[in-house]
Scaffold this active site. Structure first.
Site, PDB file in Angstrom:
ATOM      1  N   ASP A  51       0.094 -10.525  -6.431  1.00  0.00           N
ATOM      2  CA  ASP A  51      -0.688 -11.627  -5.877  1.00  0.00           C
ATOM      3  C   ASP A  51      -1.165 -12.546  -6.993  1.00  0.00           C
ATOM      4  OD1 ASP A  51      -2.367 -12.928  -3.736  1.00  0.00           O
ATOM      5  OD2 ASP A  51      -3.979 -12.162  -4.990  1.00  0.00           O
ATOM      6  N   ASP A  84       2.881  -8.788   1.950  1.00  0.00           N
ATOM      7  CA  ASP A  84       2.393  -7.816   0.963  1.00  0.00           C
ATOM      8  C   ASP A  84       3.539  -7.273   0.104  1.00  0.00           C
ATOM      9  OD1 ASP A  84      -0.152  -8.125   1.951  1.00  0.00           O
ATOM     10  OD2 ASP A  84      -0.192  -6.212   3.035  1.00  0.00           O
ATOM     11  N   GLU A  86       4.759  -9.721  -2.491  1.00  0.00           N
ATOM     12  CA  GLU A  86       3.873  -9.740  -3.650  1.00  0.00           C
ATOM     13  C   GLU A  86       4.051  -8.488  -4.511  1.00  0.00           C
ATOM     14  OE1 GLU A  86       0.216 -12.465  -1.896  1.00  0.00           O
ATOM     15  OE2 GLU A  86       0.075 -10.278  -1.786  1.00  0.00           O
TER      16      GLU A  86
END
Length: 223
Positions: A47, A116, A119
């Site tokens: 991230d 998710d 990332e």
């Protein structure tokens, strides 16, 4: 060909280094599988890689843009929806490792999970090949989004806020009216209301995305 060999070949085709089997399988493993290692720690890292890479890219290519404009584009380009769109394009859905119940519940199509994992893969790239390599990969995978319209239009919630103020109305009010589904594939329904004008509802995989969709629906109906 072994399962890892197939996964490794797919990762390398997508631009990842993919040497350390344990690292990359961890990046693809959802918590529903059980065990000690899932993608959450690598997602945390990825991230930050994504945010800094995109921020630097926008700073370099939009020399005349104000801070607010840069922030608006950054938020759109690093959103779960944007990450999931990249993940779908490179085929993450076919390789993410899920428990049976999560898979049966449709987790392979969840924006939250695909975002998710996207990332976490960037986090794995950082760990194995360093920041420059991870940044270059972001610039390759996000090129269409950065060169396109993602984040250029005014955010629907901002547009609705300004519309209400311009028409001398109270600020829009958002209310969560329903939440359904398991945690990994949750659905949120939000209603937005502008007093004495009307309301609109929308459903999405996160509360924030549902608010955005509700604001967009309201503007299409009343704006």
């Amino acid at each position: 060909m072994s399962d890892w060999a197939q996964t490794q070949a797919w990762l390398r085709d997508a631009g990842f280094v993919a040497k350390n089997e344990a690292l990359w399988l961890e990046a693809l493993t959802h918590g529903s599988v059980g065990g000690a290692h899932d993608y959450q720690r690598l997602e945390f890292l990825g991230d930050r890689v994504l945010g800094l890479s995109i921020a630097e890219w926008l700073f370099e290519t939009q020399a005349d843009a104000a801070e607010g404009t840069l922030a608006q584009r950054l938020n759109a380009l690093v959103s779960k929806h944007a990450c999931a769109r990249v993940a779908r394009r490179i085929g993450v859905s076919e390789h993410v490792r899920l428990g049976r119940q999560a898979r049966d519940d449709g987790a392979t199509e969840s924006d939250n999970i695909l975002g998710d994992v996207m990332e976490s893969l960037l986090g794995a790239q950082l760990r194995e090949a360093g920041f420059d390599s991870a940044r270059d990969l972001v610039r390759s995978l996000w090129a269409d989004a950065v060169e396109g319209d993602t984040g250029r239009a005014k955010h629907p919630k901002s547009a609705l806020q300004e519309w209400a103020a311009g028409n001398r109305r109270r600020p829009p009010e958002y209310a969560l009216v329903d939440r359904s589904g398991p945690d990994h594939a949750a659905r949120f329904t939000v209603r937005v209301t502008v007093h004495n004008v009307g309301e609109a509802e929308a459903t999405a995989s996160s509360k924030q995305e549902a608010e955005t969709a509700a604001a967009k629906a309201f503007m299409e109906r009343h704006g």
